[in-house]
Each structure stands twice: as C-alpha cells, then as structure tokens.
Design a protein around this motif. Structure first.
Motif, mmCIF file in Angstrom:
data_model
loop_
_atom_site.group_PDB
_atom_site.id
_atom_site.type_symbol
_atom_site.label_atom_id
_atom_site.label_comp_id
_atom_site.label_asym_id
_atom_site.label_seq_id
_atom_site.Cartn_x
_atom_site.Cartn_y
_atom_site.Cartn_z
ATOM 1 N N LEU A 125 0.937 -1.268 0.227
ATOM 2 C CA LEU A 125 -0.300 -0.074 0.158
ATOM 3 C C LEU A 125 0.832 1.412 0.094
ATOM 4 C CD1 LEU A 125 -2.798 1.349 0.477
ATOM 5 C CD2 LEU A 125 -2.544 1.212 2.708
ATOM 6 N N HIS A 126 1.849 1.383 0.970
ATOM 7 C CA HIS A 126 2.842 2.477 0.953
ATOM 8 C C HIS A 126 3.515 2.615 -0.534
ATOM 9 C CE1 HIS A 126 2.738 2.770 5.561
ATOM 10 N NE2 HIS A 126 1.562 2.941 4.973
ATOM 11 N N LYS A 127 4.022 1.555 -1.007
ATOM 12 C CA LYS A 127 4.661 1.659 -2.314
ATOM 13 C C LYS A 127 3.753 2.209 -3.416
ATOM 14 C CE LYS A 127 6.637 -1.252 -5.753
ATOM 15 N NZ LYS A 127 6.801 -2.708 -5.996
ATOM 16 N N VAL A 128 2.533 1.772 -3.176
ATOM 17 C CA VAL A 128 1.517 2.278 -4.480
ATOM 18 C C VAL A 128 1.180 3.836 -4.082
ATOM 19 C CG1 VAL A 128 -0.954 2.164 -5.327
ATOM 20 C CG2 VAL A 128 0.428 0.049 -5.040
ATOM 21 N N ALA A 129 1.135 3.853 -2.718
ATOM 22 C CA ALA A 129 0.805 5.368 -2.384
ATOM 23 C C ALA A 129 2.028 6.527 -3.134
ATOM 24 C CB ALA A 129 0.779 5.462 -0.944
ATOM 25 N N ASP A 138 3.260 8.743 9.087
ATOM 26 C CA ASP A 138 2.321 8.963 10.296
ATOM 27 C C ASP A 138 0.897 9.071 10.281
ATOM 28 O OD1 ASP A 138 4.721 9.258 11.793
ATOM 29 O OD2 ASP A 138 4.868 11.255 11.376
ATOM 30 N N ARG A 139 0.487 8.209 8.984
ATOM 31 C CA ARG A 139 -1.086 8.455 8.602
ATOM 32 C C ARG A 139 -1.291 6.831 9.020
ATOM 33 N NH1 ARG A 139 -2.333 10.481 3.218
ATOM 34 N NH2 ARG A 139 -4.304 10.442 3.823
ATOM 35 N N PRO A 140 -2.806 6.804 9.745
ATOM 36 C CA PRO A 140 -3.355 5.583 9.685
ATOM 37 C C PRO A 140 -3.584 4.777 8.247
ATOM 38 C CG PRO A 140 -4.807 7.227 10.736
ATOM 39 C CD PRO A 140 -3.688 8.020 10.042
ATOM 40 N N VAL A 144 -4.660 6.220 4.267
ATOM 41 C CA VAL A 144 -3.914 6.098 3.035
ATOM 42 C C VAL A 144 -4.553 5.252 2.057
ATOM 43 C CG1 VAL A 144 -1.600 5.399 2.113
ATOM 44 C CG2 VAL A 144 -1.855 6.346 4.392
ATOM 45 N N ALA A 145 -5.066 4.236 2.528
ATOM 46 C CA ALA A 145 -5.853 3.139 1.442
ATOM 47 C C ALA A 145 -7.031 4.176 0.817
ATOM 48 C CB ALA A 145 -6.376 1.945 2.515
ATOM 49 N N ARG A 146 -7.859 4.965 1.779
ATOM 50 C CA ARG A 146 -8.894 5.662 0.883
ATOM 51 C C ARG A 146 -8.357 6.467 0.088
ATOM 52 N NH1 ARG A 146 -11.625 10.339 1.846
ATOM 53 N NH2 ARG A 146 -14.057 10.176 1.505
ATOM 54 N N GLU A 147 -7.354 7.189 0.104
ATOM 55 C CA GLU A 147 -6.751 8.262 -0.689
ATOM 56 C C GLU A 147 -6.221 7.413 -1.855
ATOM 57 O OE1 GLU A 147 -4.262 11.045 1.130
ATOM 58 O OE2 GLU A 147 -3.768 12.042 -0.807
#
Ligand code: SF4
Ligand code: MSK
Length: 655
Positions: A125-129, A138-140, A144-147
């Motif tokens: 998820l973080h890689k895709v973000a 520091d975000r839940p 991040v998934a919603r964005e």
C-alpha cells in the motif's frame, strides 16, 4: 477423427480421458461444439461489418482491397480496424471493470464498510501510495488506503491529463506514447470513445482507428490490469512462492469439493477462510464427508493459488471436465470466461453451479448475491450449499487420479527479492544473465487455452522449446495452468529440460524456468518487470528493444487482444496463434506489424503454426540482442561473469 483435425481434443492426457469418457456417455463439451460449429471465414478475417442495420456487410469479392466497401462506403481496412478496436474496447472493459470493483472494495475497506477484509500488505500500500504521490508518514493505514482508492477512481473519470500509472513506465516509453498520441486519459473515456469512433459514420481511417485502439489498450495494461493486480496484493497479500497442485486429481473422493471459477479474488478469498472454519468442517462431516476441499479453475484459481496454494483443475477448457469428474459439489463463478454450458452439463451430475456477481447470471444456475459488506456470510452460505450437496453425489463421473506439483507465486516483488535478498534485491542478476548469454531472452507465454487446437498443446510445445533455447518463460492465466497441469512449473524442469545457461541460472537462484505470475490481469506484472529491467541498466533503457516477446498461442478472449495490444504499444512484439481477425486487410496487417514496430518497438502478428511462432519469437529476441550489441547467443557458451572488485582484489591491485 479429431475435433480439430489433429487426432486430439486436448493435449492433456487426463483431460482427454474425461472427454473420451464423456463421448461414450453422450455428454457434449466445448470440444464437440467446436467441431460442429465452423467459424465464418468472412467474419474470422475481419471482413464483416455489422455496426449498422444497412448491413451486415460482407466485404468480399472485390479485386482490390480498397474496392471492397459496405453500403455506407466503409472500406475493408476501416471495417477490419473497427472490428479489432471493438475487441480491444471489450477486453479493456472486462479487466478494468474487474479493477473498478477492486478499487471500490479497497474504498469500502478503508471506510470501514467491508469489515471482513483488511489491508494485508501495508508495505505494498505504501509503495503504491508513493507512486501516486500520496503522503504515508504517520498516517493511519485506512486513511492512506482511502486516498489510494480515490486516486484510482479518478483514473476512471478524469477528463484531462493521463492515467497515474503511466508515470511508472520508462521515460523513453512515455515519450513514444506522447509523440504518437496514445497516452490514455481515463479508462472509461477511452473505452467509450472506442465505441463512438467505431460506430456507423465516424472514424474511417484505419491507422487513426488503430491508434485509438492502442490508447484504449494502454488504459487496460497501465490502468485496469495494473490497478487490479496492485489492489489484490494490498488487500490479500503480494504473492511469494507457494506449492500447489494442478489437474483433476485435486478432487477428493471423501470430501466436499468446491471449485471457485472466474476472475475476481474477493469472494474467493472469503471462501478460502470459510472452508477451514471448524464449524463448517463439522457441518461437512455431519453430511458424511471427511472435510472440505477448496479448489479452483481459470483465473480465480490463479488468484488463490498464488496467495494460498489452492489447487487448480486447470484453465478454460477444463471447466466442464471438472464437473464431469462427478466429484464437484459446487462450482461458484464470478465473471469472465465462464462457459454458460456449465449449467447444462451440471444436469448430468449433482454439481450446483452458483453465480455470485450482480453482473453475471446464467440460466439454470443458482444465484447467491455477493456483497462485500457481508462477504464472509456469503462465503459461508456457499460452503454450506456445497456441504448440503455432498449426500447427492452419485457414481456417475469420470474421476481422474492425475495431479502435477507446481510452484506458483512469482510476483515482481518476489523476483526482485530472490535476486539479492531483502536489502540487495534487484534485477541485476537477470540483466547480467541476459547480457552474458546464459539467458537468451524472456517470453511471456500467456492467454487462453482453446478447443480449436489440441487444447494446452501449443502452450506446452512452446514452453518446452523456449526453455530448451535458454529463454526464461513467464506465464499467466490459462497459459500458466496449461504448464502447471503438465508438471512444467517445478525447479526440476530446469535441470531436465532447460538449456545449459537457463538451467544454471535457475539452479543458482532456485526457481523454475517457467514462472507462474498469476491471473490474466497479472500480465501487468510483466510490464513492471520489464520496466525494472530497463531501470537496472545494461539492456535497453526503455521497454522497446528488450530481448522479450509475448505469445498468446491459443487465445480466444477479447481480453487477450487488449493485452497483446498494450504490450505492443509498450514496446513488446506479440505473436497470437490462430487466424488473424484482421487478415482480410493487408493495410491493417501492415500497420500492426510494421508501423507499430517503427513507432513503439512492438508489433502484433497472427500465426497459426507453432513452429513459426517459435521461429518468429527467437528471431525477435536475437535481433534485439544484436541491437543491444550483446554477445550472439550460442548454447552453452557464455560471456565470463562480471567480476566485482572486492577488498582483497584491491589490495592485490595495489601491490
Ligand atoms: Fe455496412 Fe457501413 Fe453499416 Fe458497416 S456501417 S454494416 S459497412 S453500411
Ligand atoms: S481465464 S481470458 S481463458 S487466459 Fe483469465 Fe484463461 Fe483467457 Fe480467460
């Protein structure tokens, strides 16, 4: 005589035995229907237009291509191009609508509406973000998934700009897309525009039409397919190598057998969990079964095989045969590549065919509506329905003992990891192996299996010949199933059948010479691998010019055409089996083989002869090697390895 003129229905012995048994029982399968229904040669070659009610117009009989016109005056090239563009649009719609559901599931998970799911792979998820320029620090996780989900939804509706994921492609590849005007704006727009342009009286220049076809196809590859792969990884985990089995021996005599079939992994993931719940296992026992055996077919199978090692009965042409074993209590289907014939054949056995998607019902099937907000409950209901059906099992089938072991689960991330570990993972060893000539090139052997040839036979022939020629094979969809049911997806294959260079590389890294990359949407993994190889350096600095080829030897679905065209537009030459759906037009054929090669470095060929497919592929690979000024490929003769200078060597140098 045979169903396709060869003496064999399927190249798979276990499948052929079931087909033969079915014939003795007067059970009709796709092989019989393929024999009975001859394709119309006019439509098959792209010379039939039926986009308006003045037609259908069959553009035959003219002396010259440009003289063949329909009632409106549409020429053969424009009719053939229109037909192809419509196939691309349909294929793109299928993958991308599947991907839309994945995006909506991710959004529902992030907003707490789909409580049975969770983000399993936060790193992905973080890689895709990161790729989407979304802040993660520091975000839940769910924020991040919603964005991320909202950014992907934007890829379906944005009116200006371009798809987010185009930025992942090598710079030079993107420059080609800009130059030729094929960078997709949004997925739905390109599909809608493809249908608009190909309707009566709009776009009538073959090259112009086909250019938009490529734009639509790119929306599939770098949009729908890639989005679907990434969200599936985020929600269910990025695959890592896993053992599994393939063929009909996966069905157990004493257990409740459930087959998940189609393409979407969401409900199937829930069924994986439900099938091992103690309460449901006890329920199965209360019906006289020893347990619950979850299996799959086609690409839903590939999804759960890649992540959980769920065994597969095989690809497209094996779906009816799975029911004919008489051992399947329930076959639950979602979308795509599901033969409507399943309900008819299930009448001869006890199998319950259960549709689950609001988009796909089949006359004669039971319907259990999937709803992501109560996914686990739906999964449990299906498992219970299968258990309830166990006492109805008769002795009427043709069970088969055949199984083949396999290793699946090769994601782009794992391939990188296996070439150096967690901290030093890269594509350097693969690039070096190609540079040294140990690996001659890479082929994506993908796409459907087809009853109009000895089913699976072309995949197997090509897989074997390619690895003998030191070509690393990456496979997805039913191509992977064809190799899996043959026992080709094991590391031992490298020693037994691969050429000396490929065999050495596979042994060192510990991989099979044919890598199972997942479902048809996971062809996007091949795009990311090629991009990583370009970034690694030493080969081409774009996808074009790489010693890589795509082959879909037994394709039947419009999705395969969309896939082949996005590979061509990304820079990969592609060879389809069978007759050409644009073969009636020399002009269209020339655009797809010559003009696209000049503009994008990729091309699309149609070639029915598997030996020629092999020849064309190796020729492309060798020409790419020549273009990159690499050593000419010679079996067993490699360039020496690059020697890294370590401290001891430095001291020696200084002495
Ligand atoms: Fe015939 Fe033209 Fe209508 Fe096509 S669009 S069916 S070629 S009249
Ligand atoms: S299931 S599209 S028959 S690969 Fe993906 Fe197989 Fe082709 Fe369907």
């Amino acid at each position: 005589m045979s169903k396709n003129g060869t003496g064999l229905n399927s190249a798979d012995a276990a499948a052929e035995a079931i087909i033969q048994w079915g014939e003795s029982q007067s059970i009709e399968t796709c092989f019989d229907r393929a024999d009975r229904i001859k394709p119309c040669p006019i439509g098959a070659s792209g010379a039939c237009c039926r986009v308006c009610n003045m037609g259908p117009c069959r553009l035959v009989g003219a002396r010259a291509e440009e003289e063949a016109v329909g009632v409106c005056g549409a020429t053969l090239p424009s009719v053939a191009a229109r037909g192809l563009v419509r196939m691309i649009a349909a294929g793109t719609a299928a993958h991308s609508d599947h991907a839309r559901d994945m995006v909506l599931t991710l959004l529902a998970v992030a907003e707490g509406e789909a409580k049975d799911f969770a983000i399993k792979d936060v790193a992905k998820l973080h890689k895709v973000a990161g790729i989407l320029d979304i802040e993660v620090a520091d975000r839940p996780v769910n924020d991040v998934a919603r964005e991320v989900a909202l950014a992907f939804l934007d890829d379906y509706g944005r009116q200006k700009g371009a798809l987010h994921y185009l930025a992942r492609a090598p710079q030079k590849t993107r420059e080609r897309w800009e130059r030729w005007g094929v960078a997709p704006r949004n997925i739905d727009r390109e599909i809608a525009e493809a249908l608009h342009r190909t309707s009566v009286g709009v776009d009538h220049d073959a090259d112009h039409l086909l250019t938009h076809g490529l734009r639509t196809a790119l929306a599939d590859g770098w949009g729908g397919c890639m989005i679907s792969t990434d969200i599936s990884d985020i929600l269910f985990g990025t695959p890592t190598p896993v053992r599994a089995e393939a063929s009909f021996g996966i069905f157990r005599q004493d257990e409740v057998n459930i087959v998940v079939h189609g393409h979407e992994p969401t409900l199937a993931e829930m069924i994986v969990e439900a099938a091992s719940e103690p309460g449901l296992v006890d329920y199965a026992r209360s019906k006289g079964a020893a347990g619950i055996n979850l299996t799959g077919a086609c690409c839903t199978a590939n999804e759960v095989l890649m992540r959980h090692g769920i065994p597969t009965a095989g690809g497209f042409t094996n779906q009816e045969l799975a029911i004919m074993t008489g051992l399947v209590e329930a076959m639950t289907v979602d979308v795509q590549c599901i033969m409507p014939a399943l309900t008819e054949i299930s009448k001869r056995f006890h199998t319950r065919v259960i549709t689950t998607s609001e988009k796909a019902k089949i006359t004669g099937a039971e319907h259990v509506q999937y709803d992501e907000r109560k996914a686990k409950d739906v999964a449990r209901q299906i498992v219970r329905m299968a258990c309830d059906n166990f006492p109805n099992r008769g002795a009427a089938g043709s069970p088969s003992p055949a199984t083949s072991p396999l290793i699946g689960g090769f994601s782009h991330e794992y391939i990188e990891y296996m070439q150096g570990g967690r901290f030093r993972g890269s594509f350097r060893p693969l690039n070096d192996a190609i540079i040294s000539g140990r690996i001659r090139g890479v082929v994506g052997l993908v796409g459907c299996d087809n009853p109009r040839v000895p089913a699976m036979g072309l995949h197997r022939y090509l897989a074997m010949e390619l690895i003998k020629n030191d070509v690393l094979v990456v496979s997805t969809g039913c191509g992977a199933a064809a190799c899996g049911t043959a026992g080709y997806l094991t590391p031992e294959m490298a020693l037994e059948s691969a050429g000396p260079g490929l065999s050495e590389v596979c042994e060192v890294i510990g991989i099979p010479p044919i890598l199972h990359l997942g479902a048809c949407v996971d062809n996007s993994r091949i795009l990311t691998i090629l991009t990583a190889m370009a970034a690694e350096g030493g080969l081409s600095d774009e996808i074009a010019g790489m010693p890589g080829v795509g082959i879909a030897p037994e394709w039947m679905s419009e999705k395969a055409i969309a896939i082949g065209c996005y590979f061509a537009a990304s820079g990969v030459p592609v060879i389809f089996g069978g007759g050409s759906p644009v073969g009636a037009s020399r002009e269209v054929t020339k655009i797809m083989t010559e003009t696209w090669l000049e503009r994008f470095g990729g091309a699309v060929h149609f070639e029915p002869d598997p030996e020629r497919m092999l020849e064309i592929s190796l020729d492309y690979i060798d020409r790419a090697r020549e273009g990159l000024k690499l050593k000419k490929y010679e079996p067993g003769r490699f360039e020496p390895d690059r020697v890294l200078v370590d401290m001891a060597a430095r001291r020696d140098l200084g002495a």
